[in-house]
Design an enzyme around this catalytic site. Structure first.
Site, PDB file in Angstrom:
ATOM      1  N   ASP A  49     -20.650 -51.941   8.933  1.00 44.98           N
ATOM      2  CA  ASP A  49     -20.696 -52.351   7.178  1.00 44.98           C
ATOM      3  C   ASP A  49     -22.072 -53.242   6.937  1.00 44.98           C
ATOM      4  O   ASP A  49     -22.280 -54.874   7.269  1.00 44.98           O
ATOM      5  CB  ASP A  49     -19.192 -53.474   6.800  1.00 44.98           C
ATOM      6  CG  ASP A  49     -19.104 -53.603   5.398  1.00 44.98           C
ATOM      7  OD1 ASP A  49     -18.363 -54.333   4.733  1.00 44.98           O
ATOM      8  OD2 ASP A  49     -20.357 -53.433   4.671  1.00 44.98           O
TER       9      ASP A  49
ATOM     10  N   ALA B 229       0.684  -1.174   0.089  1.00 44.12           N
ATOM     11  CA  ALA B 229      -0.032   0.181  -0.547  1.00 44.12           C
ATOM     12  C   ALA B 229       1.068   1.177   0.172  1.00 44.12           C
ATOM     13  O   ALA B 229       1.869   1.157   0.768  1.00 44.12           O
ATOM     14  CB  ALA B 229      -0.562   0.823   1.590  1.00 44.12           C
TER      15      ALA B 229
ATOM     16  N   ILE C 123     -20.755 -64.104   2.741  1.00 45.47           N
ATOM     17  CA  ILE C 123     -19.550 -64.529   2.644  1.00 45.47           C
ATOM     18  C   ILE C 123     -19.558 -63.050   3.578  1.00 45.47           C
ATOM     19  O   ILE C 123     -19.485 -62.698   4.625  1.00 45.47           O
ATOM     20  CB  ILE C 123     -18.984 -64.142   1.683  1.00 45.47           C
ATOM     21  CG1 ILE C 123     -18.906 -62.526   1.293  1.00 45.47           C
ATOM     22  CG2 ILE C 123     -19.163 -65.355   0.791  1.00 45.47           C
ATOM     23  CD1 ILE C 123     -17.839 -61.936   0.065  1.00 45.47           C
TER      24      ILE C 123
ATOM     25  N   HIS D 169     -23.096 -59.760   2.699  1.00 48.90           N
ATOM     26  CA  HIS D 169     -23.052 -60.439   4.168  1.00 48.90           C
ATOM     27  C   HIS D 169     -23.816 -61.663   5.202  1.00 48.90           C
ATOM     28  O   HIS D 169     -23.886 -61.779   6.010  1.00 48.90           O
ATOM     29  CB  HIS D 169     -22.255 -59.269   4.797  1.00 48.90           C
ATOM     30  CG  HIS D 169     -21.594 -58.835   4.361  1.00 48.90           C
ATOM     31  ND1 HIS D 169     -19.430 -59.591   3.709  1.00 48.90           N
ATOM     32  CD2 HIS D 169     -20.691 -57.548   3.671  1.00 48.90           C
ATOM     33  CE1 HIS D 169     -18.809 -59.394   3.570  1.00 48.90           C
ATOM     34  NE2 HIS D 169     -19.525 -57.667   2.808  1.00 48.90           N
TER      35      HIS D 169
ATOM     36  N   ASN E 150     -23.323 -53.426   4.425  1.00 44.91           N
ATOM     37  CA  ASN E 150     -23.748 -54.676   2.926  1.00 44.91           C
ATOM     38  C   ASN E 150     -24.609 -55.932   2.705  1.00 44.91           C
ATOM     39  O   ASN E 150     -24.547 -57.065   3.513  1.00 44.91           O
ATOM     40  CB  ASN E 150     -22.380 -54.818   2.170  1.00 44.91           C
ATOM     41  CG  ASN E 150     -22.809 -55.183   0.656  1.00 44.91           C
ATOM     42  OD1 ASN E 150     -23.465 -55.781   0.339  1.00 44.91           O
ATOM     43  ND2 ASN E 150     -21.601 -55.026   0.119  1.00 44.91           N
TER      44      ASN E 150
ATOM     45  N   GLY F 142     -14.487 -58.914   4.591  1.00 49.35           N
ATOM     46  CA  GLY F 142     -12.604 -59.797   4.397  1.00 49.35           C
ATOM     47  C   GLY F 142     -12.184 -58.575   5.799  1.00 49.35           C
ATOM     48  O   GLY F 142     -11.551 -58.829   6.262  1.00 49.35           O
TER      49      GLY F 142
END
Ligand code: NAI
Length: 736
Positions: free
Chosen positions: A510, A196, A530, A515, A512, A533
């Site tokens: 989880d 400035a 299953i 499973h 899903n 993992g």
């Protein structure tokens, strides 16, 4: 229209506000309702002389316009006095603008001691003293906004200003630190490098530019940074003429110039110089943790004979395949989550911790004196953050969620997972690889508790059928799986999963249906649901921790696995382990079929010596230590007789405050009995937890163990009835 940013009720202190930039700030704050302390020493621009005129004029100007202001004529070297003016006049201090400044420009060889010192005193020490005087008030009221004034000269260097450059960049260091220290008290500190027209620049800038670069074009940034609604903290901004830009650090990926067992040489530095200085794929580290993280990672790479990568600080876009340029480096929205003891216990049960194994109690019973969260729980929050929907919204990537497989997982902990807490996950697409039959997305997830990085996860997500786009196959960001040693395993542990294992594990987050729902599983091509993992991953990690670290969670550093085949609930998992220094290689098989379900995996442990080095005084300073040692000595003559009478192994957890300070075992079951420090080498018949003080009371006969048990002062696990025999051991053989 955005609402006006107001400062009603706020008290602002602007140093050096008698002219130039400081005056513009003072007027602007006052216009928006703040009460302003206009500080100015009133000397010339080299720091000679003083006077009240400069500050008075600005105060008068503010008051004329209906604003509130008082003057202060002290030097910034009198920080306490200036802050006192604010407190006396307005009763508080909310905002400090460290702006006062002078120049003593000289080429380096001509700088006198005085020229050097006065510049440091006014700019750096002055800002320190004024800010320190305000700091505790800000902490108490849980609000504060601070501005440090740096300069492009400091950032980039400028001929003839060595003293000024040093002070100005010193202010940035001060600001960086205050941003970290003040954060928890809602005190934010930012730095500006303004340009400035003022009396300070009138000898440097041409006149027309001097006129054009009004201080009024800097003030709005300062006001915004100081507003209560502004979250910015620890920033550095260049500002002038109505333009504002933010600066940050950038770091090249760098090069590893040392190899394990070989000396590091300047020649190796020279040979790697281009790479060291190559800013392609550069990272933008933001904290000291990220800085240290890279150094630690380099050390790990050297020790494992690999190459260095930028993780865990990779925040940058990789120079990967241009198709996915928009996706790589993409950040998912931050994910906030918390967990309680219930969640960690549920997780532990989900990965097979069981009351069958007494040493697992610490993971499933919150009343255990050494209750701990399993280290692999660190994947759970990270996974939730990925599954929160962000995966489907990566720009330039359309993912068919039905086609994704969890390929590999890496987890690194920077401290043991707390037993409860609130967390924030930051997820970034670190890279995208072409594996031919599919595409691999590397997702890096950083989990923070407040500002503290707790753990880092890398998910390798395999998208079936999306490969073959001529992309790269590997990435320096990838945490690589490592082949197992070519010899029979050093240890093997097995665990039979229950038919409900997946049904239990899914409660950790989880959901899903693959499973649990047979229809869904058959659609995906499986005979029945299953196991997750990551559930098998949890079983295996538990085995390693049990076998090689005596379930001590503080020894768990990192884990890498590759998921090779599915597991069905009810199958028996067999973890084969190889010890190589502090790295435990492992693979997990399904017993019976012999299928390898986790391959090329390892756990890195913190060396036991590093842990005991941290607690060199384990057992020291405890009164109970003397008693145990004495019991051990006395047993020598009469051990066999006592073993006949007692026939049990007692494990002791002696606590001090909240923590277990020592563990002892009194084995009155085998041979002629023995006493040693540490947990029972086999299994204990009873584990007793009590404080060092209560232990002494029991020994001295002042506290009855039964009563202590019922009042909760003594905890016993296992065959509690055996604790009745305590009196016999302690009274008869430890009369000290
Ligand atoms: P200025 O000279 O107009 O303002 C500085 C003010 O500070 C003066 O009013 C002066 O009396 C006061 N002051 C000096 N020593 C003091 C002390 N010991 N105690 C209390 N007050 C004192 O200069 P300008 O340009 O407004 O500078 C403000 C700040 O911005 C300075 O820190 C300067 O280094 C910095 N800056 C300015 C740039 C520009 O382009 N104007 C460029 C980069 C940094």
């Amino acid at each position: 229209m955005a609402s006006t940013l107001r400062f009603d009720g706020r008290v602002v202190l602007v140093t050096g506000a008698g002219g130039g930039l400081g005056r513009a700030y003072a007027l602007a704050f006052a216009e928006r309702g703040a009460s302003v302390v206009v500080n100015d020493l009133g000397g010339d621009f080299t720091g000679v002389g003083k006077g009240s005129l400069a500050a008075d004029k600005v105060v008068e100007e503010i008051r004329r316009k209906g604003g509130k202001a008082v003057a202060n004529y002290d030097s910034v070297e009198e920080g306490e006095k200036i802050v006192k003016t604010a407190l006396d006049a307005f009763g508080r201090i909310d905002i400090v603008i460290n702006n006062a400044g002078i120049l003593r420009d000289r080429s380096f060889s001509r700088i006198s001691d005085e020229d050097w010192d006065i510049i440091q005193r006014v700019h750096l020490r002055g800002s320190f003293l004024v800010t320190r005087a305000a700091w505790d008030h800000m902490k108490k009221q849980n609000f504060g906004r601070i501005i440090m004034t740096s300069s492009a000269s400091g950032i980039y260097g400028n001929f003839g200003q060595a003293n000024y450059c040093a002070a100005k960049l010193g202010l940035l260091g001060l600001s960086n630190c205050l941003a970290v220290e003040g954060k928890k008290n809602n005190i934010h500190c930012n730095t500006i490098a303004p340009t400035a027209g003022s009396r300070m620049t009138q000898t440097i800038l041409p006149e027309d530019l001097l006129e054009a670069l009004k201080p009024d074009y800097v003030a709005p940034l300062v006001l915004w940074l100081c507003h209560e609604s502004c979250e910015e903290n620890g920033g550095l901004f260049e500002v002038g003429a109505g333009w504002i830009g933010k600066l940050r650090w950038e770091r090249s990926l760098g090069a590893l110039v040392r190899q394990r067992t070989q000396p590091m040489t300047p020649e190796a530095v020279k040979a790697n110089w281009t790479k060291i200085c190559d800013f392609d794929n550069a990272t933008k580290p933001q904290s000291i943790k990220e800085s240290i993280g890279s150094i630690v990672e380099a050390l790990n790479k050297i020790n494992s004979g690999g190459e260095v990568s930028a993780n865990p600080t990779s925040r940058a876009t990789s120079a990967a395949t241009s198709e996915f340029a928009g996706a790589i480096g993409h950040k998912l929205p931050p994910f906030y989550s918390s967990y309680a003891e219930l969640d960690t216990i549920m997780y532990a049960l989900g990965v097979g911790a069981s009351i069958k194994e007494p040493k697992d109690m610490k993971f499933i019973y919150e009343g255990s004196s050494d209750f701990s969260c399993l280290p692999t729980f660190g994947v759970i929050l990270a996974q939730k953050s990925i599954m929160n929907g962000g995966l489907a919204e990566i720009p330039g990537l359309s993912i068919n969620l039905a086609k994704i497989l969890h390929g590999e997982q890496y987890l690194e902990l920077y401290k043991p997972m707390p037993r409860t807490g609130k967390f924030r996950c930051e997820t970034i697409v670190a890279d995208i690889l072409d594996k031919g039959s599919g595409l691999v997305i590397l997702m890096d997830v950083y989990t923070y508790s407040g500002e503290e990085l707790i753990c880092y996860n890398q998910f390798s997500i395999f998208v079936v059928g999306s490969g073959g786009f001529s992309g790269k196959r590997t990435s320096d960001k990838a945490k690589v799986a490592v082949a197992i040693p070519d010899r029979p395993p050093d240890a093997v542990l097995t665990d039979t999963t229950s038919l409900n294992q997946a049904a239990l594990y899914r409660l950790s987050g989880d959901w899903n249906p693959l499973h649990i729902d047979p229809n869904f599983a058959s659609l995906a091509g499986f005979d029945k649901p299953i196991l997750h993992g990551l559930c098998t991953f949890g079983f295996s990690a538990r085995h390693v921790l049990q076998q090689f670290a005596d379930n001590d969670v503080s020894r768990f550093k990192a884990i890498k696995v590759r998921f090779a085949k599915p597991v069905y609930p009810g199958q028996t998992l067999q973890t084969e382990m190889w010890k190589e220094g502090n790295r435990i290689h492992f693979q997990t098989k399904v017993q019976g079929t012999g299928d390898i379900v986790i391959s090329n995996a390892y756990v890195d442990l913190v060396p036991a010596s590093a842990i005991s080095a941290k607690t060199p005084s384990e057992g020291a300073g405890l009164q109970s230590t003397l008693v145990f040692e004495e019991i051990g000595r006395r047993l020598q003559g009469i051990g066999q007789e006592v073993v006949k009478k007692v026939g049990a192994v007692f494990e002791w957890h002696i606590t001090k405050g909240e923590n277990t300070a020592a563990k002892w075992t009194i084995d009155l079951k085998t041979g002629s009995g023995k006493v040693y420090q540490g947990p029972a080498k086999g299994s204990a018949d009873v584990t007793i937890t009590l404080s060092d003080e209560d232990f002494m009371e029991v020994v001295l006969g002042k506290l009855d163990p039964q009563k202590a048990f019922f009042s909760g002062r003594l905890k016993a696990r296992g065959n509690i009835l055996l604790s009745q025999k305590l009196q016999m051991i302690l009274k008869d053989y430890a009369k000290l």
